[in-house]
Structure formats: C-alpha cells, structure tokens
Write an enzyme that holds these catalytic residues in place. Structure first.
Site: not given
Ligand code: PAF
Length: 284
Positions: A34, A37-38, A41, A156, A182, A191, A193
């Site tokens: 989404m 990015l950190h 990702h 997640d 990480v 995260s 967030r």
């Molecule tokens: O983990 C996430 O960032 C989101 O849940 C995903 C997998 C990109 C789906 O929107």
C-alpha cells in the site's frame, strides 16, 4: 542515479507491459504493497528479485480493507519517495492504479470472502471485514499480474496464511512466499503505521517484541502456555498498551494449541498504544 521503474496506471497498460516478459517466457514476481515503503518492503523486493526474472510492485491503498473508523484517508501516501526507493532496488514495474475506480469500477459487486485462517479469531475478531477486503484486492492483483510468485511479509502473519490459502483454493497458479519481519534496532517491527507514534509511544512500542521473544523462549522450554501468555499480557498492558490479543497458535492452521508440543507454534499479538494499532508475531 538508478533508473526509476516503469509505472502502469491502468489495467490495459499493465497487461501490455507484462506481455513482453510473458511472451519471452520470463518469470514475474509480485510484491503487493500500500506504499509508504520502508526497509521491510524493500527486503520483500530483494527476495522477489531472487525468485523471478522481473519484479512488479503494486502500490494501492485499498479502501476495501479499512473499516469506516480506520485510517484510510490519513494512511501515509509517499508515491515519489516510494518510486525512488524502488529504483534503488531495481524493481522493474510499479502497478499503481491511477484511482480507486480502476480497481473498483462503478457497480463493482464481487468479493472474495475467505474462511479457514481468516476466521481464526485474531485480526478477524477486531476487524471483521478486513480479510474480505484483502482477499478481494489480492485476488484481483493476482489475476491482473498473473505472477509466478508473490512475496508477503510475515509481519502480517494471518494475512500471509489467508492469501496462501486463497491462492491454493482458487488455483491462481501463484506461489506465495513469506519473508521475515524486518525490525528496528530495538526490535520494533517495521510498519508504515509507526510514523503515527509519538516519541513516548515509540519508546514503549518495542515491549511487544520483547514479550513475544520471552514468551517464545519459555514455551519452547516446556512452561505452561496459558501461564506464560497471562504474564505476557500483563507486561504489555502495564507498559501502556490496550491489548487486543496475545495468542499462541498452530503456525500453519492458526488453530488454538494446548501446549508447546502442538507445534509448530506462532505467537501473535495486537494492541493499541495511543491511537496506533500495532501487530507482531514470532515463531517458537
Ligand atoms: O499488507 C498490505 O500492505 C496489504 O494488506 C496488501 C497485501 C497490499 C493488500 O492491500
């Protein structure tokens, strides 16, 4: 300077760009994100690079997985910085739908509603529509990109299990790979967030990982799971979290376990500090 990845903003342009690789018989990895990015990702992108000839990173803040009271409108959106970071990792293509209607056109009426690990009584107990939102968008991404592999973070953990099950159940032909979480130097899981945390909350947040690792060690040495978790819950709440859950589950099915011998075991936690909800997990 690293070359910025190509960007597709519509499904038609995505398919045109992917066709070159597919026609040449070259493999494709997808990293769904989404944005915001950190380093976590970027580690997924690096893993994806090792598993396929080309890496596609999707960036789409998916409204379907946010409840009305959640942070969809304020979720961090850092597209230009994300592109620069992906250039550094040599991602080949960014799939960034130009608006929500590209993913959910007018009249959109089809959802994937997962069961199994999506009904484990963890995230689903607190975010009842979350996994239908995730499964629907990830299902669409898998159909749009048709990747050979897709990489998701273990942070997640329940999501990873839901998506793995869905890909198998629906014969989507994609191998789902989980990548290790990480962490910051003090153990806090990275995260998007984390930017919401005040300095005081940020100082407290690593308690989640500290408790998880301590509980994991004790469970591995045969202590009573129920007692260890009760102690862990108390430490997290005393630190200032409102705890949603701290649970020990079967790492594959996410079903309940009675003892550390019912393994492999995964410890999973979620809670709120101030206005920010954090999740984390470790293996035993
Ligand atoms: O983990 C996430 O960032 C989101 O849940 C995903 C997998 C990109 C789906 O929107």
């Amino acid at each position: 300077m690293a070359r910025r990845p190509d960007v597709a903003k519509t499904v038609a342009s995505l398919r045109r760009k992917l066709a070159r690789w597919r026609d040449a018989g070259e493999t494709i990895a997808l990293v769904p994100t989404m944005g915001a990015l950190h380093a976590g990702h970027l580690s997924l992108v690096r893993l994806a690079r090792r598993r396929a000839a080309h890496v596609v990173v999707s960036i789409f803040v998916n409204p379907a997985q946010f409840a009305p009271a959640e942070d969809f409108s304020t979720y961090p959106r850092t597209f230009e910085t994300d592109l620069a970071a992906l250039a550094g990792e040599k991602a080949d293509l960014v799939w960034a739908p130009e608006n929500v209607a590209v993913m959910y056109p007018d009249g959109f009426s089809t959802r994937i509603v997962p069961a199994g690990p999506a009904k484990a009584g963890l995230e689903d107990a607190f975010r009842p529509d979350f996994f239908a939102g995730v499964a629907t968008v990830v299902g669409k991404l898998f159909i749009q990109v048709a990747p050979d592999v897709a990489v998701f973070g273990e942070k997640d953990y329940q999501q990873l299990k839901v998506v793995t099950r869905m890909a198998r159940d629906l014969d989507l032909g994609v191998k789902v790979i989980g990548a290790p979480t990480v962490r910051e130097a003090d153990g806090l899981a990275m995260s998007s967030r984390n930017v919401y945390l005040t300095p005081d909350e940020r100082a407290v947040a690593p308690v989640l990982h500290r408790v998880l690792t301590l509980c994991a060690k004790k469970i591995a040495t045969g202590h009573s799971v129920a007692t260890i978790l009760a102690e862990g819950r108390e430490v997290i709440e005393r630190a200032g979290f409102t705890l949603d859950y701290l649970e020990a589950r079967n790492a594959e099915t996410l079903g309940p376990i009675a003892s550390g011998k019912d393994g492999p075991v995964r410890l999973i936690v979620a809670g709120k500090i101030g206005k920010t909800r954090l999740i984390d997990n470790v293996g035993v």
